[in-house]
Design an enzyme around this catalytic site. Sequence first.
Site, PDB file in Angstrom:
ATOM      1  CE1 TYR A 141      90.686 -39.462  -2.066  1.00 19.01           C
ATOM      2  CE2 TYR A 141      89.621 -39.262  -0.024  1.00 19.01           C
ATOM      3  CZ  TYR A 141      90.536 -39.701  -0.337  1.00 19.01           C
ATOM      4  OH  TYR A 141      91.523 -40.268   0.512  1.00 19.01           O
ATOM      5  CG  PHE A 169      89.266 -41.103  10.832  1.00 23.64           C
ATOM      6  CD1 PHE A 169      89.003 -43.028  10.724  1.00 23.64           C
ATOM      7  CD2 PHE A 169      88.103 -40.692  11.450  1.00 23.64           C
ATOM      8  CE1 PHE A 169      87.265 -43.374  10.264  1.00 23.64           C
ATOM      9  CE2 PHE A 169      86.919 -40.986  11.006  1.00 23.64           C
ATOM     10  CZ  PHE A 169      86.669 -42.397  10.794  1.00 23.64           C
TER      11      PHE A 169
HETATM   12  N1  UFG Z   1      92.567 -26.705   7.939  1.00 27.37           N
HETATM   13  C1  UFG Z   1      92.892 -24.731   7.989  1.00 27.37           C
HETATM   14  N2  UFG Z   1      93.839 -24.732   7.263  1.00 27.37           N
HETATM   15  C2  UFG Z   1      94.711 -24.795   6.737  1.00 27.37           C
HETATM   16  C3  UFG Z   1      94.233 -26.815   6.539  1.00 27.37           C
HETATM   17  C4  UFG Z   1      93.348 -27.138   6.626  1.00 27.37           C
HETATM   18  O1  UFG Z   1      91.619 -24.697   8.665  1.00 27.37           O
HETATM   19  O2  UFG Z   1      95.125 -24.218   5.646  1.00 27.37           O
HETATM   20  C5  UFG Z   1      91.717 -26.970   8.897  1.00 27.37           C
HETATM   21  C6  UFG Z   1      90.482 -28.454   7.968  1.00 27.37           C
HETATM   22  O3  UFG Z   1      89.260 -27.090   7.439  1.00 27.37           O
HETATM   23  C7  UFG Z   1      89.692 -28.384   8.611  1.00 27.37           C
HETATM   24  C8  UFG Z   1      91.365 -29.793   9.253  1.00 27.37           C
HETATM   25  O4  UFG Z   1      92.210 -28.357   9.293  1.00 27.37           O
HETATM   26  O5  UFG Z   1      89.174 -28.543   8.970  1.00 27.37           O
HETATM   27  C9  UFG Z   1      92.119 -30.440   8.764  1.00 27.37           C
HETATM   28  O6  UFG Z   1      92.445 -30.185   7.461  1.00 27.37           O
HETATM   29  P1  UFG Z   1      93.387 -31.465   6.325  1.00 27.37           P
HETATM   30  O7  UFG Z   1      93.666 -30.877   4.765  1.00 27.37           O
HETATM   31  O8  UFG Z   1      94.620 -31.038   7.253  1.00 27.37           O
HETATM   32  O9  UFG Z   1      92.389 -32.873   6.234  1.00 27.37           O
HETATM   33  P2  UFG Z   1      91.465 -33.374   5.435  1.00 27.37           P
HETATM   34  O10 UFG Z   1      90.618 -33.809   7.277  1.00 27.37           O
HETATM   35  O11 UFG Z   1      90.799 -32.751   4.686  1.00 27.37           O
HETATM   36  O12 UFG Z   1      91.413 -34.243   4.830  1.00 27.37           O
HETATM   37  C10 UFG Z   1      91.347 -35.840   5.156  1.00 27.37           C
HETATM   38  C11 UFG Z   1      92.734 -36.353   4.389  1.00 27.37           C
HETATM   39  C12 UFG Z   1      91.509 -36.067   3.138  1.00 27.37           C
HETATM   40  C13 UFG Z   1      90.337 -37.040   3.193  1.00 27.37           C
HETATM   41  C14 UFG Z   1      89.775 -36.457   5.083  1.00 27.37           C
HETATM   42  C15 UFG Z   1      88.543 -36.984   4.722  1.00 27.37           C
HETATM   43  O13 UFG Z   1      93.605 -35.566   3.682  1.00 27.37           O
HETATM   44  O14 UFG Z   1      91.747 -37.644   2.663  1.00 27.37           O
HETATM   45  O15 UFG Z   1      90.526 -36.129   5.883  1.00 27.37           O
HETATM   46  O16 UFG Z   1      87.757 -35.507   4.965  1.00 27.37           O
HETATM   47  F1  UFG Z   1      89.824 -37.500   2.126  1.00 27.37           F
END
Ligand code: UFG
Length: 329
Positions: A141, A169
């Site tokens: 991605y 972010f």
């Molecule tokens: N998390 C949980 N439980 C869940 C979902 C998420 O603990 O059920 C945690 C994840 O581990 C992370 C935080 O919550 O630490 C945020 O997770 P998200 O899935 O909401 O977002 P991400 O940080 O994984 O993803 C975002 C964007 C992506 C992008 C990424 C860059 O949505 O498109 O940041 O790292 F690629």
Amino acid sequence: MNVLVVGGAGYIGSHCVRQLIAAGHRPVVLDNLVYGHRDAVAPDLAFYDANLGAEATVGQILRDEKIEVVMHFAAFAYVGESVNDPLKFYFNNVVATLYLLHAMLDAGVKKFVFSSTCATYGVPQSMPITEALPQAPINPYGQTKLDIENALKALAHAHGLSFAAFRYFNAAGAYEDGAIGEHHDPETHLIPLAIDAATGLRPPLQVFGNDYPTPDGTCLRDYVHVDDLSRAHIAVFEKLATPGTALFYNLGTGTPTSVLGVIRAVEKITGKPVPHSFAPRRAGDPPALYADSTKAKTELKWTPKFTSIEPIVATAWKWHQAKPKGYAR
Ligand code: UFG
């Protein structure tokens, strides 16, 4: 300006459409509705149900609608899926985007605003993240987004394309009147899942990892309001007037919030406990990601209106109350 919003029925795109109207521009939406929602776009707006890679169709739209700027939000964005099905991501996020860019150059449209991501930095060497840090994505991605950033640089040099690539972010929250908001299917994002756990619409939240080297052991992220993101996209327009302009900006508040911090905010705003348990780490999650957005603040006079997690969650909660199950499909 006449602005083609590619992916304008998606989460960030639909918010940008509304902000464009508020700022006096004329958005034209292109979305194939694979992940987008027709209801996220007002029925009276120009709307094309088409693929961004359909070059002839896109070229016709650019000419017919006298488009001056293209904003591109239509990417696949599930990090885990990109690891398991990389071709899907390369075909859409890279190949189809190249067709879109070719259609633009062919039609003489040379202003482009691109949704990039902090995922292009991979596991950053230092925090907060500035634009000067090396980009080394750790999943397809992030790599597809970086590939387009690099293609844009080459097109700026060769053809005078002017572009801004915004490295987001964690986009969060909803339009302040609660009329549109976040609805992914499947939903993987923390705030909607935490709200749904609080209301009982979904099972208890799993917190992915509590053994990270962070103050409370859970991951730190920089949650930035979706309308603040949108405002930066519009603020950059005047900088695109000079042919060959190539701009890169981080967009975040700079305030890290842990997963447990988000849970506390959801509990406070909803007045309900968020049932949760601790689960193993999710593959590919860096311990901490937060932005230094000084460049956007200085050059674009971008001032995020939402600088802490609770007001952001409050907008997500308003949207949830208006449409608990999101858009009709
Ligand atoms: N998390 C949980 N439980 C869940 C979902 C998420 O603990 O059920 C945690 C994840 O581990 C992370 C935080 O919550 O630490 C945020 O997770 P998200 O899935 O909401 O977002 P991400 O940080 O994984 O993803 C975002 C964007 C992506 C992008 C990424 C860059 O949505 O498109 O940041 O790292 F690629």
